[in-house]
Design a protein around this motif. Structure first.
Motif, mmCIF file in Angstrom:
data_model
loop_
_atom_site.group_PDB
_atom_site.id
_atom_site.type_symbol
_atom_site.label_atom_id
_atom_site.label_comp_id
_atom_site.label_asym_id
_atom_site.label_seq_id
_atom_site.Cartn_x
_atom_site.Cartn_y
_atom_site.Cartn_z
ATOM 1 N N SER A 1 -1.824 8.687 -2.543
ATOM 2 C CA SER A 1 -0.761 8.070 -2.263
ATOM 3 C C SER A 1 -0.042 8.656 -0.681
ATOM 4 O O SER A 1 0.298 8.039 -0.179
ATOM 5 N N SER A 2 -0.425 10.123 -0.597
ATOM 6 C CA SER A 2 -0.107 10.631 0.639
ATOM 7 C C SER A 2 -1.079 10.057 2.036
ATOM 8 O O SER A 2 -0.775 10.081 3.297
ATOM 9 N N VAL A 3 -2.356 9.457 1.513
ATOM 10 C CA VAL A 3 -3.282 8.879 2.459
ATOM 11 C C VAL A 3 -2.880 7.390 2.756
ATOM 12 O O VAL A 3 -2.759 6.761 3.747
ATOM 13 N N PHE A 4 -2.685 6.651 1.655
ATOM 14 C CA PHE A 4 -2.680 5.220 1.635
ATOM 15 C C PHE A 4 -1.068 4.772 1.258
ATOM 16 O O PHE A 4 -0.723 3.703 2.372
ATOM 17 N N ILE A 5 -0.464 5.302 0.594
ATOM 18 C CA ILE A 5 0.945 4.865 0.183
ATOM 19 C C ILE A 5 1.692 4.911 1.576
ATOM 20 O O ILE A 5 2.600 3.978 2.078
ATOM 21 N N VAL A 6 2.328 6.085 2.004
ATOM 22 C CA VAL A 6 3.163 6.468 2.897
ATOM 23 C C VAL A 6 2.718 5.839 4.064
ATOM 24 O O VAL A 6 3.487 5.233 4.733
ATOM 25 N N ALA A 7 1.208 5.842 4.651
ATOM 26 C CA ALA A 7 0.815 5.494 5.857
ATOM 27 C C ALA A 7 0.976 3.753 5.737
ATOM 28 O O ALA A 7 1.426 3.128 6.880
ATOM 29 N N SER A 8 0.371 3.094 4.770
ATOM 30 C CA SER A 8 0.685 1.752 4.618
ATOM 31 C C SER A 8 1.906 1.154 4.646
ATOM 32 O O SER A 8 2.294 0.224 5.271
ATOM 33 N N LEU A 9 2.851 2.124 4.010
ATOM 34 C CA LEU A 9 4.328 1.341 4.070
ATOM 35 C C LEU A 9 4.753 1.647 5.559
ATOM 36 O O LEU A 9 5.557 0.671 6.034
ATOM 37 N N LEU A 10 4.503 2.636 6.229
ATOM 38 C CA LEU A 10 4.952 2.763 7.806
ATOM 39 C C LEU A 10 4.418 1.660 8.781
ATOM 40 O O LEU A 10 4.979 1.038 9.394
ATOM 41 N N VAL A 11 2.953 1.392 8.090
ATOM 42 C CA VAL A 11 2.550 -0.106 8.890
ATOM 43 C C VAL A 11 3.042 -1.292 8.539
ATOM 44 O O VAL A 11 3.604 -1.906 9.612
ATOM 45 N N GLU B 1 -10.890 9.852 27.107
ATOM 46 C CA GLU B 1 -11.967 9.334 26.303
ATOM 47 C C GLU B 1 -11.345 8.778 24.851
ATOM 48 O O GLU B 1 -10.487 9.523 24.275
ATOM 49 N N GLU B 2 -12.014 7.743 24.412
ATOM 50 C CA GLU B 2 -11.554 6.970 23.253
ATOM 51 C C GLU B 2 -11.893 7.940 21.943
ATOM 52 O O GLU B 2 -12.976 8.743 21.938
ATOM 53 N N LYS B 3 -10.733 8.236 21.350
ATOM 54 C CA LYS B 3 -10.918 9.351 20.136
ATOM 55 C C LYS B 3 -11.534 8.757 18.696
ATOM 56 O O LYS B 3 -11.184 7.334 18.450
ATOM 57 N N LYS B 4 -12.394 9.353 18.044
ATOM 58 C CA LYS B 4 -12.956 8.580 17.079
ATOM 59 C C LYS B 4 -12.146 8.892 15.658
ATOM 60 O O LYS B 4 -11.558 9.911 15.641
ATOM 61 N N PHE B 5 -12.055 7.880 14.751
ATOM 62 C CA PHE B 5 -11.230 8.143 13.629
ATOM 63 C C PHE B 5 -11.733 7.412 12.542
ATOM 64 O O PHE B 5 -12.439 6.031 13.015
ATOM 65 N N ILE B 6 -11.313 7.508 11.432
ATOM 66 C CA ILE B 6 -11.649 6.575 10.342
ATOM 67 C C ILE B 6 -10.746 5.555 10.103
ATOM 68 O O ILE B 6 -9.355 5.755 10.241
ATOM 69 N N ARG B 7 -11.040 4.283 9.973
ATOM 70 C CA ARG B 7 -10.211 3.163 9.734
ATOM 71 C C ARG B 7 -9.693 2.950 8.446
ATOM 72 O O ARG B 7 -9.908 2.212 7.611
ATOM 73 N N PHE B 8 -8.731 3.900 8.124
ATOM 74 C CA PHE B 8 -8.135 4.004 6.545
ATOM 75 C C PHE B 8 -7.124 2.630 6.366
ATOM 76 O O PHE B 8 -7.341 2.224 5.351
ATOM 77 N N MET B 9 -6.588 2.175 7.404
ATOM 78 C CA MET B 9 -5.572 1.183 7.062
ATOM 79 C C MET B 9 -6.344 -0.261 6.963
ATOM 80 O O MET B 9 -5.802 -1.289 6.691
ATOM 81 N N SER B 10 -7.422 -0.322 7.343
ATOM 82 C CA SER B 10 -8.319 -1.643 6.887
ATOM 83 C C SER B 10 -8.345 -1.906 5.578
ATOM 84 O O SER B 10 -8.674 -2.938 5.273
ATOM 85 N N ALA B 11 -8.320 -0.683 4.656
ATOM 86 C CA ALA B 11 -8.261 -0.956 3.220
ATOM 87 C C ALA B 11 -6.930 -1.217 2.772
ATOM 88 O O ALA B 11 -6.851 -0.843 1.369
ATOM 89 N N ARG B 12 -5.882 -0.969 3.495
ATOM 90 C CA ARG B 12 -4.259 -0.923 3.079
ATOM 91 C C ARG B 12 -4.262 -2.163 1.975
ATOM 92 O O ARG B 12 -3.271 -1.897 1.259
ATOM 93 N N LYS B 13 -4.793 -3.209 2.468
ATOM 94 C CA LYS B 13 -4.121 -4.465 1.612
ATOM 95 C C LYS B 13 -4.762 -4.143 -0.122
ATOM 96 O O LYS B 13 -4.230 -4.489 -1.024
ATOM 97 N N VAL B 14 -6.039 -3.659 0.079
ATOM 98 C CA VAL B 14 -6.702 -3.259 -1.318
ATOM 99 C C VAL B 14 -6.008 -2.416 -2.209
ATOM 100 O O VAL B 14 -5.549 -2.618 -3.226
ATOM 101 N N ALA B 15 -5.526 -1.141 -1.339
ATOM 102 C CA ALA B 15 -4.809 -0.071 -1.890
ATOM 103 C C ALA B 15 -3.605 -0.654 -2.509
ATOM 104 O O ALA B 15 -3.146 -0.194 -3.439
ATOM 105 N N ALA B 16 -2.934 -1.393 -1.600
ATOM 106 C CA ALA B 16 -1.659 -1.845 -2.065
ATOM 107 C C ALA B 16 -1.748 -2.816 -3.451
ATOM 108 O O ALA B 16 -1.170 -2.459 -4.139
#
Length: 307
Positions: free
Chosen positions: A274-284, A3-18
């Motif tokens: 930064s722990s939500v957007f910077i670390v994860a965005s850099l990994l992506v 079953e598909e897992k529900k999640f928030i698409r944080f990375m859709s805002a990674r360019k704005v956050a960057a």
């Protein structure tokens, strides 16, 4: 895939956050370079005098007394109670200045004034403290890079260190912008921010690593989003309770830890972001994948396992 897992698409805002983070870091660097930090007595040198009055005395009266006697640049605050007064005087003054200030306060006050302590910090000592403080922050970042690289993988290490540098620079930029005093307590708070932000980053990185290894049928971006969603509750509770304590310290903790609490307030807030957007965005951005976490087999490992 189950079953598909529900999640928030944080990375859709990674360019704005960057873009936001890049602008904030560049603005902070520019502020520090042009305006500088408002270094306290610990870094600039000077004289600190603590006295206790028999009765509570308005601080403005103490300031007026000092100004009348030629000490216009004195900073006067209460220290712990209304009868405990702390006087700070800037560098360029002699070590005997403390006795002169004490004599002026005693001559102008109807109450007994008891000397608690006199401290003199020379400008050379203050300069050494600035250099050592900068080296302490740099060393902390290097140790974090080595630790995260050994525990996780080099991509995680780069992400964590860049996020920590991001937090430190923005915290210093806020202090430069507002003009708050930067002393040893604030430096201690900056180092504490590195530790706090690192803890958050490791929690996020650990969940991303676990999900990359165990989940199938999802893209790396979705796995990062799922990992951030999984840790969101923990992040909000931890940061929320920490910020509540820091707000209380900043409001009623007294003058001596006011700057410390303010630095942690800024640092913890930025560190949570930064722990939500910077670390994860850099990994992506570095295209993290399950293959990055595969431990390479040593040549001849199968032969070593033979009896």
């Amino acid at each position: 895939m189950s079953e598909e897992k529900k999640f928030i698409r944080f990375m859709s805002a990674r360019k704005v956050a960057a873009a936001f983070s890049l602008a904030a870091v560049l603005a902070s660097i520019l502020l520090i370079a042009v305006k500088g930090l408002n270094f306290g007595l610990d870094f600039t040198g000077g004289t600190l005098i603590e006295v206790i009055y028999e009765e509570s005395v308005p601080l403005q009266e103490v300031r007026n007394t000092l100004e009348t006697n030629g000490f216009e640049s004195a900073i006067v605050v209460n220290f712990g109670s209304d009868t405990d007064v702390l006087v700070r005087l800037p560098q360029g003054l002699s070590p005997t200045l403390g006795e002169q200030v004490l004599s002026a306060l005693r001559a102008d006050s109807p109450y007994d004034v008891e000397l608690r302590r006199i401290e003199f910090v020379g400008p050379q000592v203050g300069e050494e403290l600035r250099e050592q403080g900068g080296l302490a922050v740099l060393l902390a970042l290097i140790v974090v890079l080595i630790y995260v690289a050994m525990r996780f993988q080099m991509k995680f290490a780069f992400g964590a260190v860049l996020a920590l540098a991001h937090d430190v620079v923005i915290t210093l930029g806020v202090f430069s912008l507002v003009g708050w005093d930067f002393d040893l307590t604030v430096l201690a708070a900056v180092l504490a921010v590195i530790g706090y932000s690192l803890n958050d980053s490791i929690v996020v990185a650990d969940r991303i690593r676990e999900n990359l290894r165990g989940m199938r049928g999802y893209s790396p971006v979705d796995i990062v989003n799922i990992s951030l969603t999984d840790t969101l509750g923990r992040t909000l509770v931890t940061s929320g309770t920490t910020l509540m304590v820091l707000v209380a310290l900043a409001l009623v903790g007294g003058e001596m830890i006011h700057s410390f609490a303010l630095a942690l307030l800024v640092g913890v807030g930025v560190g949570t972001y930064s722990s939500v957007f910077i670390v994860a965005s850099l990994l992506v951005a570095m295209k993290i994948s399950p293959e990055d976490l595969i431990v390479p087999e040593k040549e001849g490992a199968e032969l070593d396992e033979l009896p």
